[in-house]
Design an enzyme around this catalytic site. Structure first.
Site, PDB file in Angstrom:
ATOM      1  N   HIS A  67     -82.418 -34.396 103.149  1.00  0.00           N
ATOM      2  CA  HIS A  67     -81.032 -34.770 103.400  1.00  0.00           C
ATOM      3  C   HIS A  67     -80.927 -35.829 104.477  1.00  0.00           C
ATOM      4  CE1 HIS A  67     -81.633 -31.285 106.192  1.00  0.00           C
ATOM      5  NE2 HIS A  67     -80.940 -32.026 107.034  1.00  0.00           N
ATOM      6  N   HIS A 118     -79.248 -37.817 111.593  1.00  0.00           N
ATOM      7  CA  HIS A 118     -80.696 -37.636 111.389  1.00  0.00           C
ATOM      8  C   HIS A 118     -81.063 -37.697 109.909  1.00  0.00           C
ATOM      9  CE1 HIS A 118     -79.444 -33.271 111.144  1.00  0.00           C
ATOM     10  NE2 HIS A 118     -80.370 -33.234 110.192  1.00  0.00           N
ATOM     11  N   GLU A 138     -85.904 -34.843 111.187  1.00  0.00           N
ATOM     12  CA  GLU A 138     -86.103 -33.420 110.974  1.00  0.00           C
ATOM     13  C   GLU A 138     -87.168 -33.236 109.900  1.00  0.00           C
ATOM     14  OE1 GLU A 138     -82.620 -31.538 109.295  1.00  0.00           O
ATOM     15  OE2 GLU A 138     -83.327 -29.517 109.731  1.00  0.00           O
TER      16      GLU A 138
HETATM   17 CO    CO Z   1     -80.602 -31.481 108.999  1.00  0.00          CO
END
Ligand code: CO
Length: 138
Positions: free
Chosen positions: A11, A83, A134
Site C-alpha cells: 500500500h 509512507h 514500511e
Molecule cells: Co502502512
C-alpha cells in the site's frame, strides 16, 4: 539469512485530516472499493483501505494528539503522502539486513502487528532517501 527481497507494493499511505470525508471522497471520485474504518490503538491511527488492482491506498487519521502522525498532519494540514509499504518474504531477515546496512528501524526493533494483522516495521526516512518505508511480512 541476509537477503531482502522487496515484494510487491502492499500500500501507499496518505494522512488525512478527516478519515470519513476522505474515504467518501475516494469512493465518489474513483468508485473503488473502500474498506470499513478500523482503529489501530497500538499505532495511534484510524485507517481505511482503498483497493486498486495492484495494491491499496491506506488513508490514515490520528486517533489523538499523541499519534505518531499528529505532527505530520500539523505540518501538512490538508494531508499528504506519508509512507510506502512493501511485502517481504522474511521480515526478520529484512530487518537484520537493514540494521547491518546502517539503517535505523523506528521504535523497538520488534515488529508490531499492522492493519492487515501481519507483522510490520518502519525504516527511518532519513536512511531511506527521505521517505518513510514500511515492510510487511507477506
Ligand atoms: Co502502512
Amino acid at each position: 539469512m541476509n537477503e531482502m527481497m522487496l515484494g510487491r507494493i502492499n500500500h501507499i499511505a496518505i494522512v488525512v485530516p478527516d478519515l470519513d470525508g476522505a474515504a467518501a471522497q475516494w469512493q465518489a471520485r474513483t468508485g473503488a472499493e473502500v474498506s470499513a474504518p478500523q482503529s489501530l490503538p497500538e499505532h495511534g491511527v484510524r485507517v481505511v483501505f482503498v483497493v486498486a488492482e495492484n495494491g491499496k491506498i491506506e488513508l490514515l487519521e490520528p486517533l489523538d494528539d499523541s499519534s505518531p502522525i499528529a505532527a505530520f498532519l500539523a505540518r501538512n494540514p490538508d494531508g499528504g503522502m506519508h509512507h510506502i509499504c512493501f511485502d517481504v518474504d522474511d521480515l526478520y531477515a529484512s530487518r537484520d539486513r537493514l540494521i547491518d546496512s546502517g539503517a535505523r528501524i523506528l521504535g523497538s526493533h520488534e515488529p508490531k502487528i499492522g492493519a492487515h494483522g501481519k507483522p510490520v516495521l518502519f525504516i527511518h526516512p532519513k536512511d531511506m532517501t527521505g521517505t518513510l518505508v514500511e515492510l510487511q511480512q507477506a
